[in-house]
Design a protein around this motif. Structure first.
Motif, PDB file in Angstrom:
ATOM      1  N   UNK A 182     -68.814 119.319  69.991  1.00 14.56           N
ATOM      2  CA  UNK A 182     -70.103 119.899  70.358  1.00 14.56           C
ATOM      3  C   UNK A 182     -70.271 121.296  69.765  1.00 14.56           C
ATOM      4  N   UNK A 183     -69.210 122.088  69.799  1.00 21.46           N
ATOM      5  CA  UNK A 183     -69.270 123.457  69.257  1.00 21.46           C
ATOM      6  C   UNK A 183     -69.622 123.422  67.769  1.00 21.46           C
ATOM      7  N   UNK A 184     -68.956 122.547  67.015  1.00 23.91           N
ATOM      8  CA  UNK A 184     -69.239 122.467  65.572  1.00 23.91           C
ATOM      9  C   UNK A 184     -70.642 121.920  65.313  1.00 23.91           C
ATOM     10  N   UNK A 185     -71.082 120.945  66.114  1.00 22.41           N
ATOM     11  CA  UNK A 185     -72.429 120.388  65.918  1.00 22.41           C
ATOM     12  C   UNK A 185     -73.494 121.459  66.160  1.00 22.41           C
ATOM     13  N   UNK A 186     -73.358 122.199  67.254  1.00 18.52           N
ATOM     14  CA  UNK A 186     -74.341 123.234  67.582  1.00 18.52           C
ATOM     15  C   UNK A 186     -74.359 124.334  66.529  1.00 18.52           C
ATOM     16  N   UNK A 187     -73.169 124.691  66.026  1.00 22.09           N
ATOM     17  CA  UNK A 187     -73.090 125.756  65.018  1.00 22.09           C
ATOM     18  C   UNK A 187     -73.740 125.315  63.711  1.00 22.09           C
ATOM     19  N   UNK A 188     -73.466 124.081  63.305  1.00 25.26           N
ATOM     20  CA  UNK A 188     -74.059 123.561  62.063  1.00 25.26           C
ATOM     21  C   UNK A 188     -75.571 123.411  62.212  1.00 25.26           C
ATOM     22  N   UNK A 189     -76.015 123.134  63.444  1.00 23.89           N
ATOM     23  CA  UNK A 189     -77.455 122.991  63.703  1.00 23.89           C
ATOM     24  C   UNK A 189     -78.182 124.332  63.700  1.00 23.89           C
ATOM     25  N   UNK A 190     -77.421 125.427  63.592  1.00 26.91           N
ATOM     26  CA  UNK A 190     -78.062 126.735  63.452  1.00 26.91           C
ATOM     27  C   UNK A 190     -77.913 127.674  64.628  1.00 26.91           C
ATOM     28  N   UNK A 191     -77.244 127.240  65.693  1.00 24.28           N
ATOM     29  CA  UNK A 191     -77.070 128.115  66.848  1.00 24.28           C
ATOM     30  C   UNK A 191     -75.978 129.141  66.585  1.00 24.28           C
ATOM     31  N   UNK A 192     -76.123 130.327  67.176  1.00 23.27           N
ATOM     32  CA  UNK A 192     -75.125 131.381  67.024  1.00 23.27           C
ATOM     33  C   UNK A 192     -74.048 131.301  68.087  1.00 23.27           C
ATOM     34  N   UNK A 193     -73.032 132.151  67.946  1.00 24.27           N
ATOM     35  CA  UNK A 193     -71.908 132.151  68.880  1.00 24.27           C
ATOM     36  C   UNK A 193     -72.368 132.368  70.325  1.00 24.27           C
ATOM     37  N   UNK A 194     -73.290 133.327  70.515  1.00 24.03           N
ATOM     38  CA  UNK A 194     -73.738 133.662  71.867  1.00 24.03           C
ATOM     39  C   UNK A 194     -74.458 132.483  72.514  1.00 24.03           C
ATOM     40  N   UNK A 292     -69.251 127.718  55.321  1.00 23.42           N
ATOM     41  CA  UNK A 292     -70.307 128.220  54.433  1.00 23.42           C
ATOM     42  C   UNK A 292     -71.381 128.955  55.236  1.00 23.42           C
ATOM     43  N   UNK A 293     -71.749 128.358  56.377  1.00 21.55           N
ATOM     44  CA  UNK A 293     -72.749 128.992  57.248  1.00 21.55           C
ATOM     45  C   UNK A 293     -72.218 130.317  57.771  1.00 21.55           C
ATOM     46  N   UNK A 294     -70.973 130.321  58.169  1.00 15.67           N
ATOM     47  CA  UNK A 294     -70.365 131.535  58.711  1.00 15.67           C
ATOM     48  C   UNK A 294     -70.319 132.639  57.657  1.00 15.67           C
ATOM     49  N   UNK A 295     -69.954 132.281  56.423  1.00 14.42           N
ATOM     50  CA  UNK A 295     -69.884 133.275  55.348  1.00 14.42           C
ATOM     51  C   UNK A 295     -71.259 133.839  55.006  1.00 14.42           C
ATOM     52  N   UNK A 296     -72.278 132.983  55.031  1.00 19.90           N
ATOM     53  CA  UNK A 296     -73.629 133.449  54.749  1.00 19.90           C
ATOM     54  C   UNK A 296     -74.095 134.444  55.806  1.00 19.90           C
TER      55      UNK A 296
END
Length: 540
Positions: A182-194, A292-296
């Motif tokens: 779920x964490x990876x799906x939400x992050x890839x979908x554009x949600x931030x850490x918070x 890639x998203x994290x680096x951007x």
């Protein structure tokens, strides 16, 4: 005359030929009887390394020396005092400086600081230190051999379970698999850490530390690290960036360069990497996309910071003016910095802030929008007034009675746990004695001894931890809470009442200001006012 005994034992150092706690006590008591001395108390550090001088009983003994409660110290030999050459000799000097006496019945032909020369003693302490360092090197070498093989020497891995029969094997913890996915799906979908941490908290998913503590308790072990019941941004960041979840294992990531020292990170190139070591929870494609998203995102922040600092230096140099909110203002639309500049035309001077992306690239990067500094300061003060008004009643009517009740409840809980843990240790020691007595084979007795040592260590560590917490809690009072409340009020008032607020005060409470093209202004504080006044006794 106050005569005391000091006893120390470390099985890791002394292994087969250690002198037991009981044996050391007997030597001390027997020696005292010969001189018609009566031992008034014994200080015992069971299973503590002689290389470190931060030991509970040893520290209590030093306090008693300074308080005049000790005149003579008897220990079996110098290695019981310590195995660190310099620190051991310094302690002997400390004893003598304080006008006290140290007696070591089995140190050579006997040693007494009152009558004997300590020249030879320095050689002996040096030898003791070399001895413990040699053991430490052997332990580290053994650990490195296991780490090179991909064996899991220590540590807890959220999402995986260690195979109890194979130290180099991991299999997926099915209770945690859906959380990681779920964490990876939400992050890839554009949600931030918070935002992700907020969602996990809403769903009451266990944090890594809370889950590991729970698993430790189920197996009868004590989890010694701090536990957080709420997900935080750094939890999400570590999981998103951890290639453990695509089947890669890294070992030898930390090491102690000094005995008893803090663990330090090992350079990446010196760590041991095992790809395809275990079953993956996340596909490599999803993991790479997340990186890639994290680096951007990180490059945007870095670039925003760099562009701001450069432009800020230019404007500051030209205008010779220190902007009140320099380095705090960001464009809410593009995320880049908004820098201080003169928004008026000569000779009119209007200090304000403008998006750097629009100023440099125009509509290609952002839209035209800025804010006057006078207006920004006015709205910031109004914002602080609103926040202060919301919490003022809470701050002024803080329930000190409830605070005292919380302290009492926490204290009772810790004392109850301490009592239970002491009882558990007694039961453990009794069972150990029974098992040793029943076993006739000397080799098997040693195995039993080693098996029980870690259990004893865990119980004693928890007892020590609880004792410290109880003492700290006893010192907790409402003064600290009251001081935090007053400090919060003072910070707000200092800015609200000042024509030009002190930069230092602003930095203590303000995180950033976001300005949007629709004239919306968003203020973000470093910490919520409720956190400033939070009663930390509930965290103990």
């Amino acid at each position: 005359m106050n005569v005391v005994g000091y006893v120390r034992l470390s099985r890791d150092e002394d292994k087969e030929n250690y002198s037991s706690i009981v044996a050391q006590k007997e030597i001390i008591i027997e020696y005292a009887k010969k001189l018609n001395w009566e031992i008034c108390r014994m200080y015992v550090d069971d299973n503590y390394s002689g290389y470190t001088f931060d030991r509970p009983a040893f520290n209590r003994m030093k306090e008693d020396i300074e308080n005049g409660k000790v005149d003579v110290i008897i220990a079996k030999d110098i290695s019981r005092i310590g195995r660190h050459n310099a620190k051991t000799l310094l302690f002997i000097e400390y004893v003598q400086t304080n006008g006290k006496r140290l007696v070591l019945p089995e140190e050579g032909s006997g040693y007494d600081t009152e009558s004997d020369d300590d020249d030879i003693l320095g050689i002996k302490t040096w030898y003791n230190e070399r001895y413990v360092k040699d053991i430490s090197k052997k332990i580290k070498a053994n650990m490195h051999i296991k780490q090179r093989k991909g064996e899991l020497v220590m540590g807890n891995l959220y999402g995986y379970i260690k195979d109890p029969n194979n130290k180099s094997k991991l299999y997926i913890d099915e209770n945690i698999r859906p959380i990681i996915q779920l964490i990876f799906k939400l992050y890839i979908d554009g949600l931030g850490y918070k935002k992700i941490s907020d969602i996990l908290n809403e769903k009451s998913y266990p944090t890594p530390s809370a889950y590991i503590k729970q698993k430790h308790a189920e197996s009868g072990r004590v989890f010694k690290n701090l536990v957080s019941d709420l997900w935080q941004t750094h939890n999400i960041q570590r999981i998103v960036q951890n290639d453990l979840y695509i089947g890669t294992l890294w070992t030898h990531k930390k090491q102690n360069k000094k005995i008893g020292g803090k663990q330090e990170k090992v350079k990446k190139e010196e760590q041991y990497c095992f790809e395809n070591h275990h079953e993956a929870i996340i596909s490599k494609e999803d993991f790479e996309l997340a990186q890639q998203i994290n680096n951007k995102r990180r490059s945007l922040i870095d670039y925003s910071g760099k562009s701001f600092s450069n432009v800020k230096a230019t404007y500051k140099g030209n205008a010779k003016y220190d902007y009140i909110f320099s380095s705090f203002v960001f464009c809410g639309d593009c995320g880049f910095a908004a820098t201080g500049k003169n928004l008026g035309r000569k000779p009119k001077v209007i200090r304000g802030y403008e998006c750097t992306q629009y100023a440099k690239y125009g509509l290609q990067r952002c839209v035209s929008h800025n804010v006057w500094e006078d207006k920004l300061l006015f709205f910031f003060k109004e914002f602080l007034k609103e926040i202060k008004n919301q919490y003022e009643e809470y701050l002024k009517t803080f329930n000190f009675e409830q605070s005292r009740k919380n302290v009492t409840e926490s204290l009772n809980r810790l004392q109850k746990e301490l009592k239970v843990t002491n009882e558990e240790l007694k039961i453990l020691l009794n069972q150990k004695i029974k098992d040793i007595i029943k076993e006739t084979n000397a080799e098997f007795r040693e195995i039993i001894e080693d098996s029980y040592s870690q259990l004893e260590n865990d119980k004693k560590a928890r007892i020590n931890e609880l004792t410290i917490k109880i003492e700290e809690l006893k010192r907790v009072g409402n003064k600290d809470i009251e001081k935090k409340i007053q400090t919060a009020i003072d910070k707000f008032d200092s800015i609200i009442e000042s024509e030009r607020p002190d930069r230092k005060v602003i930095e203590m409470i303000l995180d950033r200001i976001l300005i949007y093209h629709d004239k919306t202004i968003e203020f973000k504080l470093l910490v919520d006012i409720s956190e400033l006044t939070y009663d930390n006794t509930s965290m103990i």
